[in-house]
Motif scaffolding. Structure first.
Motif, PDB file in Angstrom:
ATOM      1  N   ARG A   1      54.345  36.821  46.913  1.00  9.94           N
ATOM      2  CA  ARG A   1      53.078  36.889  47.647  1.00  9.94           C
ATOM      3  C   ARG A   1      51.967  37.069  46.628  1.00  9.94           C
ATOM      4  O   ARG A   1      52.065  37.904  45.728  1.00  9.94           O
ATOM      5  N   ALA A   2      50.897  36.289  46.754  1.00 10.91           N
ATOM      6  CA  ALA A   2      49.837  36.296  45.748  1.00 10.91           C
ATOM      7  C   ALA A   2      48.463  36.404  46.399  1.00 10.91           C
ATOM      8  O   ALA A   2      48.184  35.766  47.416  1.00 10.91           O
ATOM      9  N   LEU A   3      47.607  37.221  45.784  1.00  9.04           N
ATOM     10  CA  LEU A   3      46.253  37.461  46.281  1.00  9.04           C
ATOM     11  C   LEU A   3      45.248  37.206  45.164  1.00  9.04           C
ATOM     12  O   LEU A   3      45.420  37.690  44.038  1.00  9.04           O
ATOM     13  N   ALA A   4      44.214  36.443  45.465  1.00  6.06           N
ATOM     14  CA  ALA A   4      43.056  36.312  44.575  1.00  6.06           C
ATOM     15  C   ALA A   4      41.903  37.052  45.242  1.00  6.06           C
ATOM     16  O   ALA A   4      41.637  36.860  46.431  1.00  6.06           O
ATOM     17  N   ALA A   5      41.226  37.918  44.485  1.00  3.26           N
ATOM     18  CA  ALA A   5      40.139  38.720  45.053  1.00  3.26           C
ATOM     19  C   ALA A   5      39.037  38.883  44.022  1.00  3.26           C
ATOM     20  O   ALA A   5      39.259  38.764  42.808  1.00  3.26           O
ATOM     21  N   ASP A   6      37.832  39.169  44.534  1.00  2.00           N
ATOM     22  CA  ASP A   6      36.700  39.348  43.630  1.00  2.00           C
ATOM     23  C   ASP A   6      36.725  40.737  43.012  1.00  2.00           C
ATOM     24  O   ASP A   6      37.695  41.490  43.163  1.00  2.00           O
ATOM     25  N   LEU A   7      35.639  41.100  42.315  1.00  2.00           N
ATOM     26  CA  LEU A   7      35.627  42.333  41.528  1.00  2.00           C
ATOM     27  C   LEU A   7      35.557  43.601  42.375  1.00  2.00           C
ATOM     28  O   LEU A   7      35.711  44.703  41.838  1.00  2.00           O
ATOM     29  N   LEU A   8      35.338  43.465  43.680  1.00  2.00           N
ATOM     30  CA  LEU A   8      35.381  44.626  44.566  1.00  2.00           C
ATOM     31  C   LEU A   8      36.511  44.517  45.596  1.00  2.00           C
ATOM     32  O   LEU A   8      36.505  45.190  46.624  1.00  2.00           O
TER      33      LEU A   8
ATOM     34  N   LEU B   1      49.306  44.479  46.125  1.00  2.00           N
ATOM     35  CA  LEU B   1      48.422  43.382  45.725  1.00  2.00           C
ATOM     36  C   LEU B   1      47.018  43.907  45.417  1.00  2.00           C
ATOM     37  O   LEU B   1      46.405  43.542  44.402  1.00  2.00           O
ATOM     38  N   TYR B   2      46.506  44.779  46.283  1.00  2.00           N
ATOM     39  CA  TYR B   2      45.188  45.371  46.025  1.00  2.00           C
ATOM     40  C   TYR B   2      45.222  46.248  44.774  1.00  2.00           C
ATOM     41  O   TYR B   2      44.256  46.285  44.005  1.00  2.00           O
ATOM     42  N   GLY B   3      46.322  46.970  44.570  1.00  2.00           N
ATOM     43  CA  GLY B   3      46.437  47.789  43.372  1.00  2.00           C
ATOM     44  C   GLY B   3      46.412  46.967  42.104  1.00  2.00           C
ATOM     45  O   GLY B   3      45.812  47.359  41.095  1.00  2.00           O
ATOM     46  N   GLY B   4      47.054  45.806  42.136  1.00  2.00           N
ATOM     47  CA  GLY B   4      47.017  44.912  40.979  1.00  2.00           C
ATOM     48  C   GLY B   4      45.619  44.402  40.699  1.00  2.00           C
ATOM     49  O   GLY B   4      45.177  44.335  39.535  1.00  2.00           O
ATOM     50  N   ILE B   5      44.896  44.025  41.751  1.00  2.00           N
ATOM     51  CA  ILE B   5      43.500  43.594  41.583  1.00  2.00           C
ATOM     52  C   ILE B   5      42.679  44.725  40.965  1.00  2.00           C
ATOM     53  O   ILE B   5      41.903  44.516  40.019  1.00  2.00           O
ATOM     54  N   HIS B   6      42.860  45.936  41.485  1.00  2.00           N
ATOM     55  CA  HIS B   6      42.105  47.094  41.010  1.00  2.00           C
ATOM     56  C   HIS B   6      42.354  47.333  39.521  1.00  2.00           C
ATOM     57  O   HIS B   6      41.412  47.574  38.741  1.00  2.00           O
ATOM     58  N   ARG B   7      43.612  47.260  39.098  1.00  2.00           N
ATOM     59  CA  ARG B   7      43.946  47.488  37.700  1.00  2.00           C
ATOM     60  C   ARG B   7      43.327  46.409  36.801  1.00  2.00           C
ATOM     61  O   ARG B   7      42.796  46.702  35.723  1.00  2.00           O
TER      62      ARG B   7
END
Length: 389
Positions: free
Chosen positions: A93-100, A362-368
């Motif tokens: 499962r993969a998520l692309a997200a912006d800086l927030l 997924l959100y944790g990975g974006i945050h890091r």
């Protein structure tokens, strides 16, 4: 030495200003100076650099009782984006997200065998890069980082144990870094999950646990605001604590591991055994619960019994303030949380269903990734997490 000292102080000041723009924007330069304690000249110089880097922008004028109306600054959340990937035993499962942390794109695919994993990940990331590009402004930093959540033990950036798929010898991070020229963070998915849970809480030095129940059981631990992984990275492998001595065999080689009794696989296997239906799956169990079938009720009762033992042991070992539970059964039947809480000996006030659910990692990975890119300490995700498949 003096030059280094000045450079270090300027770096700290820049980080401080950027954190305040993110948390308090739109905000004027004068207000930034008041909030940070820095001089107006220092704030003006730093904000000019942030604007030049595309991380901040002037948004218009604010209100003023007297004199000139101040120009307000805001954070450019789409100046870059990150990709976070959960590599599950059965599905990626993969998520692309912006800086927030705002979702730009979500994709999933079946997990290939180890020989084709790196190529599949590279193809997935490249396709997401191409799909996200039209959503970003023309002046952008592009992809800033990749995070990979592993269902196993990660020590440093090396996979040391992955019972459900053989990944220990795969140079995943190195090959993806070479291909995409960005930092690649690789960690246990439960560690990323607790980071994702904390991202949506008010900033504080909290002690929280994220209990991720899927094909196995992981416990991400944030103790006094710091991620706790243990001596060799295995602190979150709660699924491989012994629940029943001499019990069911586990893929790790032990007998009676927790995940043989508390996991989605264990749950459906128990229901299949009780009904005599070898092909019974989670959907069949769900139908049985709604139809109030005895076999389904007994299956759930046993599952919650073992889960309550898990939670009590977790509290006695680490004493977290909050425990966020990501579990398909509890998400689909939230009334069961009341039953579980009653079995947890006064711990009801600490238990929460995870708001991001299985997407917390997924959100944790974006945050890091974003914190590493921006080189800041605090980064609150203000937008409520979206429910993804």
């Amino acid at each position: 030495m003096e030059a280094y000292k000045n450079s270090y102080i300027r770096s700290l000041n820049s980080r401080l200003v950027l954190e305040h723009v993110i948390q308090l924007g739109p905000i004027s330069r004068a207000e930034l100076a008041r909030q940070t304690g820095l001089t107006k000249a220092t704030v003006s110089a730093i904000t000019a650099e942030l604007i030049s880097a595309g991380l901040a922008a002037e948004l218009g004028s604010g209100d003023a009782a007297l004199g000139r109306r101040p120009i307000l600054l805001g954070f450019c959340r789409r100046a870059s984006f990150a990709v976070s990937i959960d590599i599950g035993p059965d599905r990626i499962r993969a998520l692309a997200a912006d800086l927030l942390g705002d979702v730009l794109l979500f994709r999933h695919l079946l997990t290939p065998d180890a020989s084709g994993l790196i190529a599949a990940l590279a193809e997935l990331i490249a396709s997401m890069q191409a799909a996200v590009a039209p959503l970003l402004p023309e002046q952008t930093h592009g992809l800033c980082g990749i995070a990979l959540g592993i269902h196993g033990v990660v020590c440093g950036s090396r996979i040391s144990f992955s019972p459900h798929y053989r990944m220990e010898q795969l140079p995943i991070a190195a090959e993806l870094e070479q291909r995409f020229r960005v930092p690649v963070i690789i960690d246990n998915e439960a560690n990323l999950a607790v980071t994702g849970e904390a991202a949506f809480l008010p900033p504080a030095d909290r002690s929280i646990a994220a209990l991720s129940i899927h094909s196995g059981v992981g416990a991400g631990l944030l103790l006094n605001g710091r991620l706790y992984t243990g001596y060799l990275g295995g602190a979150g492998e709660f699924g491989h604590t012994i629940l029943v001595p001499g019990g069911r065999p586990c893929a790790c080689g032990r007998l009676g591991c927790l995940e043989q009794y508390v996991s989605e696989r264990a749950l459906t296997a128990d229901y299949a055994a009780r009904t005599g239906r070898a092909g019974a799956d989670y959907m069949l169990l769900s139908d049985g619960i709604r139809a109030q079938k005895k076999e389904a009720a007994d299956t759930v009762d046993t599952y919650l019994y073992y889960l309550s033992i898990c939670i009590n042991n977790l509290v006695q070992a680490y004493d977290p303030e909050l425990i966020f539970i990501s579990d398909r059964l509890l998400s689909d039947f939230p009334e069961l949380l009341t039953v579980l809480s009653a079995r947890c000996f006064g711990l009801a006030s600490r238990l929460r269903l995870s708001p991001p659910g299985r997407n917390a990692s997924l959100y944790g990975g974006i945050h890091r990734c974003v914190r590493k890119f921006l080189d800041i300490g605090m980064l609150p995700f203000c937008t409520p997490p979206k429910l993804l498949l």
